[in-house]
Design a protein around this motif. Structure first.
Motif, short mmCIF file in Angstrom:
data_model
loop_
_atom_site.label_atom_id
_atom_site.label_comp_id
_atom_site.label_asym_id
_atom_site.label_seq_id
_atom_site.Cartn_x
_atom_site.Cartn_y
_atom_site.Cartn_z
N PHE A 131 43.61 -11.18 -6.53
CA PHE A 131 43.56 -11.12 -5.07
C PHE A 131 44.34 -12.24 -4.41
O PHE A 131 44.45 -12.29 -3.19
CB PHE A 131 42.11 -11.09 -4.60
CG PHE A 131 41.48 -9.73 -4.74
CD1 PHE A 131 41.42 -8.86 -3.66
CD2 PHE A 131 41.00 -9.29 -5.96
CE1 PHE A 131 40.87 -7.60 -3.78
CE2 PHE A 131 40.44 -8.03 -6.10
CZ PHE A 131 40.38 -7.18 -5.00
N ASP B 73 42.72 3.35 -1.31
CA ASP B 73 42.95 2.17 -2.13
C ASP B 73 41.58 1.78 -2.65
O ASP B 73 40.72 1.32 -1.89
CB ASP B 73 43.57 1.03 -1.32
CG ASP B 73 44.04 -0.12 -2.20
OD1 ASP B 73 43.29 -0.51 -3.12
OD2 ASP B 73 45.15 -0.65 -1.98
N GLU C 121 39.65 1.25 1.12
CA GLU C 121 40.34 1.81 2.28
C GLU C 121 40.61 3.31 2.10
O GLU C 121 40.88 3.77 0.99
CB GLU C 121 41.69 1.11 2.49
CG GLU C 121 41.58 -0.35 2.84
CD GLU C 121 42.94 -1.04 2.89
OE1 GLU C 121 42.99 -2.19 3.37
OE2 GLU C 121 43.94 -0.45 2.43
N GLN D 17 40.59 -2.06 -2.41
CA GLN D 17 40.57 -2.54 -1.03
C GLN D 17 39.48 -1.84 -0.21
O GLN D 17 39.18 -2.28 0.91
CB GLN D 17 41.92 -2.31 -0.36
CG GLN D 17 43.10 -2.99 -1.04
CD GLN D 17 43.17 -4.47 -0.76
OE1 GLN D 17 42.40 -5.26 -1.30
NE2 GLN D 17 44.08 -4.86 0.10
N SER E 194 33.77 -0.14 -2.72
CA SER E 194 35.00 0.47 -3.23
C SER E 194 34.95 1.95 -2.87
O SER E 194 33.91 2.46 -2.45
CB SER E 194 35.12 0.29 -4.74
OG SER E 194 34.04 0.91 -5.41
N LYS F 217 38.37 1.14 6.68
CA LYS F 217 38.13 0.10 5.68
C LYS F 217 36.69 -0.37 5.70
O LYS F 217 36.13 -0.63 6.78
CB LYS F 217 39.05 -1.11 5.94
CG LYS F 217 38.91 -2.23 4.89
CD LYS F 217 39.90 -3.35 5.12
CE LYS F 217 39.72 -4.48 4.12
NZ LYS F 217 39.99 -4.07 2.73
N GLY G 237 50.08 -0.58 -1.42
CA GLY G 237 48.68 -0.90 -1.63
C GLY G 237 48.44 -1.65 -2.94
O GLY G 237 49.37 -2.03 -3.65
N ARG G 238 47.17 -1.82 -3.26
CA ARG G 238 46.79 -2.53 -4.49
C ARG G 238 46.50 -1.53 -5.62
O ARG G 238 47.10 -1.59 -6.67
CB ARG G 238 45.56 -3.41 -4.21
CG ARG G 238 45.22 -4.38 -5.32
CD ARG G 238 44.11 -5.34 -4.89
NE ARG G 238 44.51 -6.22 -3.80
CZ ARG G 238 45.17 -7.36 -3.96
NH1 ARG G 238 45.53 -7.76 -5.16
NH2 ARG G 238 45.50 -8.10 -2.92
#
Length: 324
Positions: free
Chosen positions: A286, A36, A41, A39, A64, A57, A17-18
């Motif tokens: 991104f 995340d 998510e 993202q 967020s 998501k 993930g980020r």
């Protein structure tokens, strides 16, 4: 005991993930949950069948997610989103707000949810802080709050003028609360009177500058408490998980091959697996590719699993009624 996480401890192997955070174990069905933040998510992985990896998501890129918790329905999670609370339903694949924080118009623009906890009585404690687009220009400001939100959606402000309100835990009877003040590099402990809903006797429990004298910014992040009172705290920017006793004495620093350790929990079938979330080094770029096949350099964005031999506190369940 000295533990070191390597690429062999990545779990699950196929995911990266980020800014992974908020890792939670659902003891009712042997599922692992995490978020995340950037993202927007929520992830759910069945530890009985690793092919069952479900994702919720937000379609809105401005959204967020700061925190996720269990509810009375196993397919539904409580989600602390940018400006309020939502239910995430894995049976329908949807995220939907049901409550907005008592923000002013300016606060709605400037603030977002961060970490939190469900207390032993089913209330949500949730920290809010400067949102990403604002902090990118101004830095994190002392404008955050720690809310306690009851199942009937009554909001009390427990702390004000906070920066990054982070990992929390309660002791066994709920009379003590641990709260992480990341940018002051401290995990505080309070006395808590549930009947009066009052915090008192604020004391420094962990001061990470003490444990990391050569680090400039050893920010304590998400944490978990064990059944014997030990604390594991993810220390952002240090590639370590700090493990201390109930009295705050150092047990070990668990090495992780990712600089940005973000959160920990204990769970699994024997309730002694430590799960660690991390952030990618280019989490706010991104255009950067987040590649689960890339095992070179910093391994931020992956989750890790290690056997620790200590059992963790079970996660409390949100006391609010989830509509069918």
């Amino acid at each position: 005991m000295s533990l070191i996480a390597t690429e062999r401890n990545i779990f699950p192997q196929s995911y990266r993930g980020r800014l992974t955070e908020g890792v939670t174990y659902d003891y009712r069905n042997n599922n692992l949950l995490w978020i995340d933040i950037i993202q927007g998510e929520v992830h759910r992985l069945s530890l009985d069948d690793l092919n069952k990896h479900d994702v919720l998501k937000w379609p809105d890129p401005k959204e967020s997610i700061g925190f996720v918790s269990l509810t009375e329905r196993e397919n539904v999670v409580l989600v602390a989103a940018k400006s309020g609370l939502a239910y995430g339903d894995f049976s329908t694949g949807t995220l939907k707000y049901f409550f907005k924080y008592p923000f002013t118009e300016e606060e709605t623009h400037r603030l977002r949810s961060n970490d939190g906890i469900i207390d032993p009585w089913g209330n949500l404690w949730i920290g809010v802080m400067t949102d990403f687009p604002v902090s990118a220009k101004e830095g994190v400001q002392a404008e955050g709050k720690l809310f306690r939100i009851t199942p009937d959606l009554k909001v009390d402000v427990m702390l004000e003028n906070t920066k990054i309100s982070n990992g929390m835990a309660f002791n066994d009877d709920g009379s003590e609360v641990y709260w992480t003040d990341s940018l002051n590099f401290t995990v505080y402990k309070f006395k808590y009177d549930h009947e009066k809903n009052a915090l008192s006797n604020k004391t420094a429990f962990i001061e990470t500058k003490h444990f990391y004298p050569n680090e400039n910014d050893p920010e304590p992040d998400g944490l978990v408490r064990t059944l014997n009172g030990d604390i594991y705290s993810a220390v952002f920017s240090t590639s370590t998980i700090l493990h201390v006793t109930e009295s705050g004495e150092l047990v070990e620093k668990i090495q992780v091959p990712a600089k940005r350790c973000t959160c920990v929990t204990i769970g699994g079938p024997d309730d002694d697996d430590l799960y660690v979330t991390t952030g990618h080094l280019k989490l706010d770029d991104f255009d950067a590719k987040i590649d689960a096949d890339d095992m070179f350099g910093d391994l931020g964005g992956f989750l890790f699993k290690l056997k620790v031999g200590l059992k963790g506190q079970k996660k409390n369940i949100w006391g609010g009624k989830v509509d069918a």
